[in-house]
Design an enzyme around this catalytic site. Structure first.
Site, short mmCIF file in Angstrom:
data_model
loop_
_atom_site.label_atom_id
_atom_site.label_comp_id
_atom_site.label_asym_id
_atom_site.label_seq_id
_atom_site.Cartn_x
_atom_site.Cartn_y
_atom_site.Cartn_z
N TYR A 149 0.84 -1.20 0.00
CA TYR A 149 0.00 0.00 0.00
C TYR A 149 0.88 1.26 0.00
CZ TYR A 149 -3.77 3.12 1.59
OH TYR A 149 -4.69 4.14 1.71
N SER A 152 2.44 1.76 -3.36
CA SER A 152 1.48 2.24 -4.37
C SER A 152 1.16 3.72 -4.16
CB SER A 152 0.20 1.40 -4.34
OG SER A 152 -0.54 1.62 -3.16
N ILE A 182 -9.40 8.91 8.22
CA ILE A 182 -10.79 9.33 7.98
C ILE A 182 -11.71 8.15 8.30
CG2 ILE A 182 -12.36 10.34 6.26
CD1 ILE A 182 -9.80 12.02 6.56
#
Ligand code: NAI
Length: 246
Positions: A149, A152, A182
């Protein structure tokens, strides 16, 4: 005001849904790109008459050019592309397989390149357009257990700058929003199972709270608007200070 034609990927939940809602409520036409036909239909139903359904698994990159052509035939143009779809996987680096690493890169990076290239061609013809990418705090500092992640999202920020310089002469602006933590299903999954990680998030967020999807939607809306006409190539953290917190 002429309604803009807006594409939001992964717009059936979380930040993408809030972003699509922001554009729809402002009177723009929003193409909601989702993988799952039922979820995509349901989201469009909730978003109302300005939402349009597009069922597409972005990892099937070969299908992207035809999908973009279909949208342009129907809508006549594309003003805004929001590259929001993304997946995460939390796992110790030494246990991540090549296939798992590749799966994350395929969704979060390769498909963003392909759809941006195809939409970029449309925007070049128009002589104007806006692309907004979504990165992450995982691109701002070292976050454990999310190696693919992080790779990327860091690449997304580099690609934002590369795209911005190359496309600026064509009237196309490219910017990036880096969300902090969030409240969405993605963060619930990552944090609820790991209370020490959640404590650390709050400890280094000066504003002391998590954001809501509308915070990201507003930032994306601003960057895609005329109010941001002289802004390109930036990465805007929307994070309650998390990226600069001690
Ligand atoms: P989410 O899991 O609620 O939404 C992601 C959306 O992307 C889903 O609708 C999903 O169906 C879609 N998607 C995934 N793979 C797809 C594919 N192959 N084809 C089509 N659609 C696909 O997650 P969330 O939190 O709304 O995240 C949205 C973006 O924001 C992601 O890029 C994520 O990495 C990024 N982000 C989110 C943060 C947060 O705190 N929620 C923090 C930092 C970044």
């Amino acid at each position: 005001m002429d309604p803009k034609i807006v594409l939001v990927t992964g717009a059936t939940s979380g930040l993408g849904y809030a972003t699509a809602k922001r554009f729809c409520e402002a009177g723009h036409i929003c193409y909601v790109i989702g993988r799952n036909p039922e979820k995509t239909r349901k989201s469009c139903g909730e978003l109302g008459e300005n939402a349009r359904e597009v069922v597409l698994d972005l990892t099937h990159t070969a299908e992207i050019p035809a999908t973009i052509r279909r949208i342009v035939e129907e809508a006549g143009r594309i003003d805004v592309l929001v590259n929001n779809a993304g997946i995460n996987m939390k796992k110790p680096l030494l246990d991540v397989t090549d296939a798992e690493f590749e799966r994350i890169l395929q969704t979060n990076l390769h498909s963003v390149f392909t759809i941006s290239r195809e939409v970029g061609k449309v925007m070049r013809e128009q002589g104007q357009g806006n692309i907004v990418n979504i990165s992450s705090m995982a691109a701002q500092y070292g976050l454990p257990y999310v190696v693919a992640y992080s790779a990327s999202k860091t690449a997304i920020e580099g690609m934002t700058r590369a795209m911005a310089v190359e496309l600026a002469p064509m009237g196309i602006r490219v910017n990036c929003v880096a969300p902090g933590f969030i409240k969405t299903p993605m963060t619930a999954k990552a944090l609820d199972s790991d209370p020490p990680r959640k404590d650390r998030v709050f400890a280094r967020t000066p504003m002391g709270e998590m954001g809501v999807p509308e915070d990201i939607a507003d930032a994306v809306y601003f960057l895609a608007s005329e109010k941001a006409r002289f802004i390109t190539g930036v990465v805007l953290p929307v994070d309650g200070g998390n990226s600069i917190g001690f």
